[in-house]
Structure formats: C-alpha cells, structure tokens
Design a protein around this motif. Structure first.
Motif, mmCIF file in Angstrom:
data_model
loop_
_atom_site.group_PDB
_atom_site.id
_atom_site.type_symbol
_atom_site.label_atom_id
_atom_site.label_comp_id
_atom_site.label_asym_id
_atom_site.label_seq_id
_atom_site.Cartn_x
_atom_site.Cartn_y
_atom_site.Cartn_z
ATOM 1 N N GLY A 165 0.761 -1.232 0.000
ATOM 2 C CA GLY A 165 0.000 0.000 0.000
ATOM 3 C C GLY A 165 0.795 1.287 0.000
ATOM 4 O O GLY A 165 0.235 2.349 -0.249
ATOM 5 N N LEU A 166 2.081 1.229 0.275
ATOM 6 C CA LEU A 166 2.869 2.451 0.362
ATOM 7 C C LEU A 166 3.055 3.095 -1.010
ATOM 8 O O LEU A 166 2.992 4.324 -1.146
ATOM 9 N N ALA A 167 3.249 2.285 -2.035
ATOM 10 C CA ALA A 167 3.435 2.825 -3.391
ATOM 11 C C ALA A 167 2.162 3.529 -3.858
ATOM 12 O O ALA A 167 2.226 4.647 -4.387
ATOM 13 N N MET A 168 1.004 2.899 -3.663
ATOM 14 C CA MET A 168 -0.248 3.526 -4.080
ATOM 15 C C MET A 168 -0.527 4.781 -3.271
ATOM 16 O O MET A 168 -1.083 5.753 -3.793
ATOM 17 N N TYR A 169 -0.142 4.781 -2.001
ATOM 18 C CA TYR A 169 -0.312 5.960 -1.153
ATOM 19 C C TYR A 169 0.449 7.142 -1.749
ATOM 20 O O TYR A 169 -0.076 8.252 -1.848
ATOM 21 N N ALA A 170 1.685 6.904 -2.172
ATOM 22 C CA ALA A 170 2.506 7.970 -2.747
ATOM 23 C C ALA A 170 1.988 8.390 -4.120
ATOM 24 O O ALA A 170 1.909 9.586 -4.428
ATOM 25 N N VAL A 171 1.619 7.425 -4.951
ATOM 26 C CA VAL A 171 1.172 7.729 -6.319
ATOM 27 C C VAL A 171 -0.136 8.520 -6.296
ATOM 28 O O VAL A 171 -0.276 9.526 -7.005
ATOM 29 N N LEU A 172 -1.091 8.094 -5.498
ATOM 30 C CA LEU A 172 -2.366 8.804 -5.440
ATOM 31 C C LEU A 172 -2.186 10.221 -4.892
ATOM 32 O O LEU A 172 -2.846 11.152 -5.338
ATOM 33 N N ARG A 173 -1.282 10.365 -3.949
ATOM 34 C CA ARG A 173 -1.021 11.705 -3.409
ATOM 35 C C ARG A 173 -0.360 12.582 -4.470
ATOM 36 O O ARG A 173 -0.641 13.774 -4.557
ATOM 37 N N ALA A 174 0.508 12.009 -5.284
ATOM 38 C CA ALA A 174 1.190 12.781 -6.321
ATOM 39 C C ALA A 174 0.221 13.246 -7.407
ATOM 40 O O ALA A 174 0.453 14.271 -8.039
ATOM 41 N N PHE A 175 -0.864 12.511 -7.629
ATOM 42 C CA PHE A 175 -1.827 12.885 -8.665
ATOM 43 C C PHE A 175 -2.944 13.786 -8.148
ATOM 44 O O PHE A 175 -3.831 14.158 -8.905
ATOM 45 N N GLN A 176 -2.925 14.139 -6.871
ATOM 46 C CA GLN A 176 -3.943 15.049 -6.336
ATOM 47 C C GLN A 176 -3.458 16.490 -6.467
ATOM 48 O O GLN A 176 -2.259 16.769 -6.332
ATOM 49 N N ILE A 177 -4.406 17.398 -6.686
ATOM 50 C CA ILE A 177 -4.062 18.819 -6.691
ATOM 51 C C ILE A 177 -3.624 19.179 -5.269
ATOM 52 O O ILE A 177 -4.273 18.798 -4.298
ATOM 53 N N ARG A 178 -2.543 19.892 -5.152
ATOM 54 C CA ARG A 178 -1.947 20.153 -3.836
ATOM 55 C C ARG A 178 -2.920 20.726 -2.802
ATOM 56 O O ARG A 178 -2.951 20.257 -1.665
ATOM 57 N N PRO A 179 -3.747 21.723 -3.108
ATOM 58 C CA PRO A 179 -4.658 22.247 -2.073
ATOM 59 C C PRO A 179 -5.720 21.245 -1.604
ATOM 60 O O PRO A 179 -6.264 21.390 -0.515
ATOM 61 N N SER A 180 -6.020 20.226 -2.411
ATOM 62 C CA SER A 180 -7.070 19.279 -2.019
ATOM 63 C C SER A 180 -6.524 18.046 -1.317
ATOM 64 O O SER A 180 -7.287 17.148 -0.986
ATOM 65 N N ARG A 181 -5.226 17.984 -1.076
ATOM 66 C CA ARG A 181 -4.648 16.797 -0.422
ATOM 67 C C ARG A 181 -5.019 16.760 1.051
ATOM 68 O O ARG A 181 -4.988 17.766 1.743
ATOM 69 N N LEU A 182 -5.358 15.571 1.502
ATOM 70 C CA LEU A 182 -5.595 15.325 2.921
ATOM 71 C C LEU A 182 -4.774 14.125 3.329
ATOM 72 O O LEU A 182 -4.815 13.121 2.637
ATOM 73 N N PRO A 183 -4.039 14.194 4.387
ATOM 74 C CA PRO A 183 -3.742 15.297 5.269
ATOM 75 C C PRO A 183 -3.069 16.448 4.509
ATOM 76 O O PRO A 183 -2.347 16.225 3.545
ATOM 77 N N LYS A 184 -3.296 17.657 4.987
ATOM 78 C CA LYS A 184 -2.775 18.844 4.328
ATOM 79 C C LYS A 184 -1.249 18.791 4.291
ATOM 80 O O LYS A 184 -0.615 18.297 5.229
ATOM 81 N N PRO A 185 -0.638 19.271 3.211
ATOM 82 C CA PRO A 185 0.831 19.288 3.137
ATOM 83 C C PRO A 185 1.432 20.115 4.275
ATOM 84 O O PRO A 185 0.965 21.214 4.558
ATOM 85 N N GLN A 186 2.447 19.581 4.920
ATOM 86 C CA GLN A 186 3.111 20.255 6.038
ATOM 87 C C GLN A 186 4.451 20.864 5.621
ATOM 88 O O GLN A 186 5.105 21.501 6.432
ATOM 89 N N VAL A 187 4.866 20.606 4.368
ATOM 90 C CA VAL A 187 6.129 21.153 3.870
ATOM 91 C C VAL A 187 5.852 21.935 2.592
ATOM 92 O O VAL A 187 4.849 21.715 1.914
ATOM 93 N N LYS A 188 6.779 22.851 2.265
ATOM 94 C CA LYS A 188 6.649 23.626 1.032
ATOM 95 C C LYS A 188 7.396 22.903 -0.080
ATOM 96 O O LYS A 188 8.189 21.990 0.171
ATOM 97 N N HIS A 189 7.175 23.331 -1.321
ATOM 98 C CA HIS A 189 7.917 22.770 -2.438
ATOM 99 C C HIS A 189 9.404 22.999 -2.223
ATOM 100 O O HIS A 189 9.824 24.099 -1.874
ATOM 101 N N GLY A 190 10.196 21.957 -2.429
ATOM 102 C CA GLY A 190 11.647 22.056 -2.273
ATOM 103 C C GLY A 190 12.135 21.805 -0.865
ATOM 104 O O GLY A 190 13.329 21.675 -0.628
ATOM 105 N N GLN A 191 11.256 21.721 0.113
ATOM 106 C CA GLN A 191 11.630 21.497 1.509
ATOM 107 C C GLN A 191 11.607 20.000 1.807
ATOM 108 O O GLN A 191 10.660 19.484 2.360
ATOM 109 N N ARG A 192 12.657 19.312 1.428
ATOM 110 C CA ARG A 192 12.715 17.850 1.550
ATOM 111 C C ARG A 192 12.812 17.423 3.007
ATOM 112 O O ARG A 192 13.499 18.072 3.797
#
Length: 194
Positions: A165-192
């Motif tokens: 399930g970890l791969a699908m978790y990452a892939v589905l999150r990558a295909f979501q528009i950033r403002p609609s992701r839940l849980p909300k993103p806690q980091v900014k772009h480039g902040q690895r």
C-alpha cells in the motif's frame, strides 16, 4: 407403460429409524401458532437510544479525524495516515513538483482546445498532446517512487515499513491537486524531509 400397474397389492410404508416409536413420549406440548412464535422472537436489532448515541460518537470521531488531517496532528488521524513512514512519504511527495498534480487543469485546457479546434480537424493534436502529458506524468511518478522507495528503505527499519500500500499511497497523493490533499501538506515545495 405410464398407466397404473396391474398389480393391486397395497403399498405399506416401511418404518424407519427416524420415526418415533409409539413408546416415545414426544415433546409434551402442542406446537405454538406461527404468530405467537414470531411475536416471541421479535425484538429491535438496535435500541433507538443506542443507535443515536452510536451515530453521534461516529460523527464526533469523523470531525476529530478531519481536524487532525487539516492540522497534521497524527494522534487523531485515521490509521491509514498514521506513522513516521507515512509522514515521510507524504512530506517527500509534497516537497517535489509532480506532473500529476497539474493533470486536471491541463486536461481541462486540452478539452477546451479540442472543442475549439473541432471544426478545423486539428483536434487530434490536442488529444495527442494530452496523451503525451499523461505518459510523462506516469513516468514522473514512477521515477519519484523509485527514488522514494530507496530513501524509505535506508531511513526506516524493515519491520516499520508496511508490506503493501505504500506505493499507491505515494502515487495517489502525487496525482492530487496540492490544495485538495488530505492530510494537508506540512512542507513547502523544495523542503525535503530529513
């Protein structure tokens, strides 16, 4: 052939072992009427007060989980989003620019272009360009997961990493528009994540 038999001997039923013998006393009471038996078995599946309390508890739990997904509080998140590995995957996906997160706006633009060019016969170019974008987004996500899988394996012990399930978790999150992701993103772009 199919008519009555000419043999006029009466047929006597054989006594089987399952039929009670005359010495058996039986159950000792008459069989109750169907209405009486159904009334005796009738009871509510869930008491109305219990049902309402259960519904209110479930609503309170959903509200708590939703607030936790807005704020990033892991204690009250749903089980599928809890844990350091899931948080690391979320932060890694949210830190990079993904082609998949722009898929819906790009598809809408290409759809409008396709309708605008429908009369000129150039609509096929818009469809082909959209297919090229989809293939590029899939390749981008595959490259992202390849690198992320190596980093997760290096950072966490094998017993903490979920088997599935970890791969699908990452892939589905990558295909979501950033403002609609839940849980909300806690980091900014480039902040690895570290």
């Amino acid at each position: 052939m199919f008519g009555r038999s000419n043999n006029s001997q009466p047929v006597t039923p054989a006594l089987s072992e399952s039929t009670p013998s005359p010495a058996d006393p039986g159950k000792g009471r008459p069989t109750p009427k169907r209405k009486v038996a159904e009334a005796a078995n009738k009871r509510p599946l869930v008491a109305p007060a219990t049902k309402k309390a259960t519904r209110e508890r479930a609503k309170a739990q959903r509200d708590l989980e939703y607030r936790a997904m807005q704020t990033g509080d892991e204690r009250h998140m749903p089980a599928k989003d809890r844990g350091p590995v899931r948080r690391y995957v979320r932060d890694s996906v949210d830190a990079r620019w993904n082609l998949g997160e722009f898929f819906l706006p790009v598809a809408a633009v290409f759809l409008v272009i396709q309708f605008a060019l429908a009369q000129s016969g150039l609509a096929i170019l818009a469809i082909l360009a959209l297919y090229v974008y989809i293939i590029a987004a899939v390749i981008d996500v595959w490259l992202m997961w390849r690198g992320l899988k190596k980093r997760v394996a290096a950072k966490f012990p094998a017993d903490q990493i979920p088997a599935r399930g970890l791969a699908m978790y990452a892939v589905l999150r990558a295909f979501q528009i950033r403002p609609s992701r839940l849980p909300k993103p806690q980091v900014k772009h480039g902040q690895r994540p570290a």
